[in-house]
Design a protein around this motif. Structure first.
Motif, mmCIF file in Angstrom:
data_model
loop_
_atom_site.group_PDB
_atom_site.id
_atom_site.type_symbol
_atom_site.label_atom_id
_atom_site.label_comp_id
_atom_site.label_asym_id
_atom_site.label_seq_id
_atom_site.Cartn_x
_atom_site.Cartn_y
_atom_site.Cartn_z
ATOM 1 N N CYS A 1 0.821 -1.214 0.000
ATOM 2 C CA CYS A 1 0.000 0.000 0.000
ATOM 3 C C CYS A 1 0.857 1.266 0.000
ATOM 4 N N ILE A 2 1.873 1.297 0.808
ATOM 5 C CA ILE A 2 2.712 2.501 0.887
ATOM 6 C C ILE A 2 3.515 2.701 -0.394
ATOM 7 N N TYR B 1 2.897 1.669 -3.566
ATOM 8 C CA TYR B 1 2.127 1.986 -4.769
ATOM 9 C C TYR B 1 1.088 3.079 -4.556
ATOM 10 N N SER B 2 1.035 3.702 -3.411
ATOM 11 C CA SER B 2 0.045 4.758 -3.177
ATOM 12 C C SER B 2 0.218 5.989 -4.072
ATOM 13 N N TYR C 1 0.886 5.979 -7.213
ATOM 14 C CA TYR C 1 0.270 5.616 -8.489
ATOM 15 C C TYR C 1 -1.210 5.315 -8.359
ATOM 16 N N TYR C 2 -1.607 4.833 -7.204
ATOM 17 C CA TYR C 2 -2.934 4.253 -7.017
ATOM 18 C C TYR C 2 -3.452 4.648 -5.628
ATOM 19 N N PRO C 3 -3.964 5.878 -5.464
ATOM 20 C CA PRO C 3 -4.297 6.382 -4.119
ATOM 21 C C PRO C 3 -5.390 5.595 -3.381
ATOM 22 N N ILE D 1 -5.577 2.576 -3.015
ATOM 23 C CA ILE D 1 -5.015 1.309 -2.534
ATOM 24 C C ILE D 1 -5.097 1.188 -1.009
ATOM 25 N N PHE D 2 -5.145 2.302 -0.308
ATOM 26 C CA PHE D 2 -5.242 2.234 1.157
ATOM 27 C C PHE D 2 -6.564 1.605 1.603
ATOM 28 N N GLY E 1 -6.173 -1.988 1.076
ATOM 29 C CA GLY E 1 -5.288 -2.506 2.119
ATOM 30 C C GLY E 1 -6.016 -2.733 3.428
#
Length: 137
Positions: free
Chosen positions: A101-102, A104-105, A107-109, A111-112, A115
């Motif tokens: 998560c940290i 690729y965040s 690129y892909y907000p 994702i959290f 996660g």
């Protein structure tokens, strides 16, 4: 043990995915782009991993194939113990999702949120299996 497992899982999950993706294919919609790879990692962590933990294929083979063919009663009873539980594996699963998560965040907000969902599913899967299926050491 924790350090070895954690480094192996971090490298396989995050770093290999990032290094094998060409720079121009980071944010595309093609099948070889990095976002599709990250989505596949997220789906496998949220769906396939808990299902495989619940199925316990090795335990089923042990109970239904090896136990009836045991030579003595003690050997048969040894096939009916619960699955193996390791805190090192549980913590590395947690840190692997956190690092994913940290990393690729940018690129892909969103994702959290995925996660948090993955960690929620992992928590309840581990809790149910710890109370019902896994053996104590």
């Amino acid at each position: 043990l924790y350090i070895n497992i954690a480094l192996f899982r971090w490298i396989n999950t995050v770093i290999v995915t990032d290094l094998t993706t060409p720079f121009l294919a980071k944010l595309g919609v093609e099948t070889f782009d990095m976002m599709n790879s990250v989505n596949a990692l997220l789906i496998s962590e949220m769906v396939y991993s808990p299902i495989l933990k619940f199925l316990d294929i090795g335990g089923i083979i042990q109970r239904h194939y090896h136990a009836p063919r045991a030579k003595t009663q003690e050997l048969m009873h040894d096939n009916f113990h619960g699955g193996y539980y390791s805190m090192a594996e549980r913590y590395t699963d947690f840190t692997k999702v956190l690092l994913l998560c940290i990393f690729y965040s940018p690129y892909y907000p969103i994702i959290f949120f995925f996660g948090v969902g993955i960690l929620f599913v992992q928590f309840w899967t581990d809790k149910i299996l710890l109370m019902r299926a896994w053996q104590t050491n």
